[in-house]
Design a protein around this motif. Structure first.
Motif, short mmCIF file in Angstrom:
data_model
loop_
_atom_site.label_atom_id
_atom_site.label_comp_id
_atom_site.label_asym_id
_atom_site.label_seq_id
_atom_site.Cartn_x
_atom_site.Cartn_y
_atom_site.Cartn_z
N UNK A 303 13.54 32.62 -15.19
CA UNK A 303 14.57 31.50 -15.47
C UNK A 303 16.02 31.95 -15.31
N UNK A 304 16.23 33.26 -15.46
CA UNK A 304 17.67 33.82 -15.31
C UNK A 304 17.78 34.13 -13.72
N UNK A 305 16.77 34.27 -13.01
CA UNK A 305 17.05 34.54 -11.49
C UNK A 305 17.41 33.31 -10.83
N UNK A 306 16.49 32.24 -11.40
CA UNK A 306 16.53 30.71 -10.75
C UNK A 306 18.28 30.13 -11.09
N UNK A 307 18.65 30.49 -12.11
CA UNK A 307 20.08 30.15 -12.56
C UNK A 307 21.10 30.87 -11.72
N UNK A 308 20.82 32.19 -11.41
CA UNK A 308 21.58 32.89 -10.43
C UNK A 308 21.68 32.17 -9.15
N UNK A 309 20.57 31.73 -8.53
CA UNK A 309 20.54 31.17 -7.20
C UNK A 309 21.23 29.96 -7.33
N UNK A 310 21.04 29.06 -8.20
CA UNK A 310 21.92 27.59 -8.39
C UNK A 310 23.30 28.15 -8.43
N UNK A 311 23.94 28.98 -9.25
CA UNK A 311 25.49 29.53 -8.91
C UNK A 311 25.74 29.62 -7.56
N UNK A 312 24.90 30.45 -6.96
CA UNK A 312 25.01 30.80 -5.45
C UNK A 312 25.22 29.43 -4.78
N UNK A 321 24.97 30.72 3.41
CA UNK A 321 24.63 31.07 2.11
C UNK A 321 23.98 29.95 0.94
N UNK A 322 24.09 28.83 1.38
CA UNK A 322 23.12 27.91 0.61
C UNK A 322 21.87 28.19 0.67
N UNK A 323 21.30 28.56 2.15
CA UNK A 323 19.93 28.67 2.29
C UNK A 323 19.60 30.02 1.51
N UNK A 324 20.28 30.94 1.55
CA UNK A 324 19.79 32.46 0.96
C UNK A 324 19.99 32.18 -0.65
N UNK A 325 21.02 31.40 -1.20
CA UNK A 325 20.93 30.99 -2.88
C UNK A 325 19.78 30.32 -2.95
N UNK A 326 19.31 29.29 -2.34
CA UNK A 326 18.36 28.50 -2.58
C UNK A 326 17.02 29.30 -2.70
N UNK A 327 16.93 30.28 -1.56
CA UNK A 327 15.58 31.13 -1.73
C UNK A 327 15.83 31.99 -2.91
N UNK A 328 16.76 32.51 -3.48
CA UNK A 328 16.92 33.18 -4.91
C UNK A 328 16.32 32.12 -5.88
N UNK A 329 16.99 31.03 -5.80
CA UNK A 329 16.47 30.17 -6.91
C UNK A 329 14.92 29.85 -6.67
N UNK A 392 23.13 22.53 -13.53
CA UNK A 392 21.80 22.72 -13.13
C UNK A 392 21.49 24.38 -13.54
N UNK A 393 22.27 25.06 -12.94
CA UNK A 393 22.31 26.84 -13.28
C UNK A 393 22.18 26.88 -15.03
N UNK A 394 23.37 26.19 -15.65
CA UNK A 394 23.42 26.29 -17.24
C UNK A 394 22.13 25.95 -17.73
N UNK A 395 21.57 24.75 -17.33
CA UNK A 395 20.33 24.16 -18.00
C UNK A 395 19.22 25.08 -17.63
N UNK A 396 19.06 25.70 -16.62
CA UNK A 396 18.12 26.68 -16.47
C UNK A 396 18.04 27.81 -17.40
N UNK A 397 19.26 28.44 -17.36
CA UNK A 397 19.35 29.66 -18.16
C UNK A 397 18.95 29.22 -19.69
N UNK A 398 19.33 28.14 -19.99
CA UNK A 398 19.02 27.66 -21.47
C UNK A 398 17.53 27.40 -21.54
N UNK A 399 16.59 27.02 -20.49
CA UNK A 399 15.16 27.34 -20.57
C UNK A 399 14.59 28.20 -20.89
N UNK A 400 15.48 29.54 -20.20
CA UNK A 400 14.86 30.66 -20.24
C UNK A 400 14.95 31.34 -21.70
#
Length: 410
Positions: A303-312, A321-329, A392-400
């Motif tokens: 979940x933390x990795x997904x949140x980092x991708x959303x911030x990106x 940049x958007x594509x790389x960040x989406x890949x991390x998400x 969305x990043x904040x919500x994903x981190x809260x889920x983790x």
């Protein structure tokens, strides 16, 4: 021990078997069937529907698309619970779940025809309601089959295999959108053929349920509480998944001045790559979590990795940049969802109501499809998705963080 033969009252009927491990072949067959379930909805909702809505509504596409998704999500929520419960009753009466999967596929084929024929805002909304009802008539019993027939000691491995569904569906989507000579009905017909090919092997195998053990009352109460916590955690992570699976085309349109069909083909290939990369990690982590009997640390990290991708994605200045960040998400999200499926099935408190309880758990997939579009409508514009991505990043981190509160399982 060989699988018991099908009952005359239904090919899916089975008595509980002992808790021995299932063969690798069966696990792969189930993973293929789940990929068919993903193919049933992902190409249409992620790529075909946005293009069709844009053809119908033009600049008003966000409003009509949101209306389609909200109406379809309501239908999906109700129908998944209904058909999960009906498949429970079928099993209790000596029938089974596979007949419901088959019936759902017949209805799904009809719903594709309605989607292809829709030419007005009302028609496309009604077609999506029918489509969501049909696809959940097949998916609800299909997911319950995993709970019935895969031992807990192998659920993590199967959870990893489930991650294959998304790149498979994305690859098919990209191939169909990129084939300019195909009409919309032809594309939907190919999708339906792919679904049948994926599901047929599982439907041909008679059911063999693992041994059921009703937990003691105190454990039953703890598992129900834990299931609610896991339910809340998945919703928080899935809101981002709902938004990106539906609005990713529009997100990348904010970086391009290219006709939507060309962007759709590119986004389809991005979906394929982004969801293919996490597959080895999801399978490896699933097997590792089976071996050490611990899933929560992996869920939090994913979940933390997904949140980092959303911030990106929120701070991206161009499509690369958007594509790389989406890949991390995608790596974090796919791993979280695959492992969560196995984790949640271990929390089901009553073997007699797995279909119904999994239907309630499925609200973690459908409620985000209600909340996510509304959040996007409030925070995003056709040219700016930054604020929505940060939320969305904040919500994903809260889920983790939330998943760590589960007590009955590690």
């Amino acid at each position: 021990m060989p699988a018991p033969p099908a009952s005359p009252s239904g090919q899916d009927a089975a008595s509980p078997a002992t808790g021995e491990r299932r063969s690798t072949a069966f696990l792969l067959v189930y993973g293929l069937a789940y990929a068919g379930g993903v193919i049933a909805y992902m190409p249409l909702l992620s790529l075909f529907l946005p293009i069709k809505v844009e053809e119908i509504a033009g600049d008003a596409r966000l409003g009509l698309f949101t209306a389609c998704i909200v109406a379809g999500s309501i239908a999906s929520s109700a129908s998944n619970i209904l058909f999960g419960w009906l498949s429970d009753r079928s099993v209790a009466r000596g029938g089974g779940r596979r007949r419901w999967v088959t019936g759902g596929m017949v209805a799904l084929a009809l719903s594709y025809a309605f989607v292809a024929a829709a030419a007005s805002p009302l028609a496309i909304i009604l077609a999506i309601i029918f489509f969501q009802t049909a696809v959940n008539a097949a998916l609800a019993p299909l997911i319950a089959i995993m709970a019935d027939e895969v031992p807990d000691a192998q659920k993590g491995t199967v959870g990893g295999l489930l991650s294959l569904g998304y790149p498979t569906a994305a690859l098919l989507s990209a191939s169909l959108v990129g084939a300019d000579f195909l009409t919309e009905p032809m594309r939907l017909a190919i999708v339906m053929a792919a679904i049948l090919a994926c599901l047929a092997p599982l439907l041909a195998i008679p059911a063999r349920r693992v041994a059921d053990e009703t937990p003691r009352p105190a454990i039953h109460a703890m598992l129900r509480r834990d299931l609610m916590i896991a339910w809340a955690a998945r919703i928080l992570v899935q809101i981002a998944g709902a938004v990106l699976s539906l609005y990713l085309l529009y997100y990348f349109e904010s970086f391009f001045d290219t006709p939507p069909p060309r962007i759709a083909a590119w986004v389809g290939h991005l979906f394929t790559l982004a969801y293919l990369v996490p597959v080895p990690a999801a399978i490896l982590i699933g097997r590792l979590s089976d071996r050490i009997d611990r899933r929560k640390p992996f869920l939090f990290a994913a979940a933390a990795v997904a949140a980092l991708g959303l911030v990106g994605m929120a701070i991206a200045n161009d499509w690369m940049q958007g594509a790389v960040a989406f890949g991390l998400y995608a790596v974090g999200s796919a791993t979280f969802l695959a492992l969560h499926s196995a984790f949640a099935m271990q929390l089901l408190p009553d073997p007699q109501h797995r279909g119904r309880d999994l239907g309630l758990l499925n609200l973690t997939n459908t409620l985000p499809s209600l909340l996510g579009p509304l959040l996007t409508w409030l925070l995003a514009t056709p040219r700016d998705f930054g604020a929505a991505m940060l939320a969305l990043a904040a919500l994903a981190l809260c889920g983790g963080v939330t998943i760590l509160a589960v007590r009955g399982r590690r």
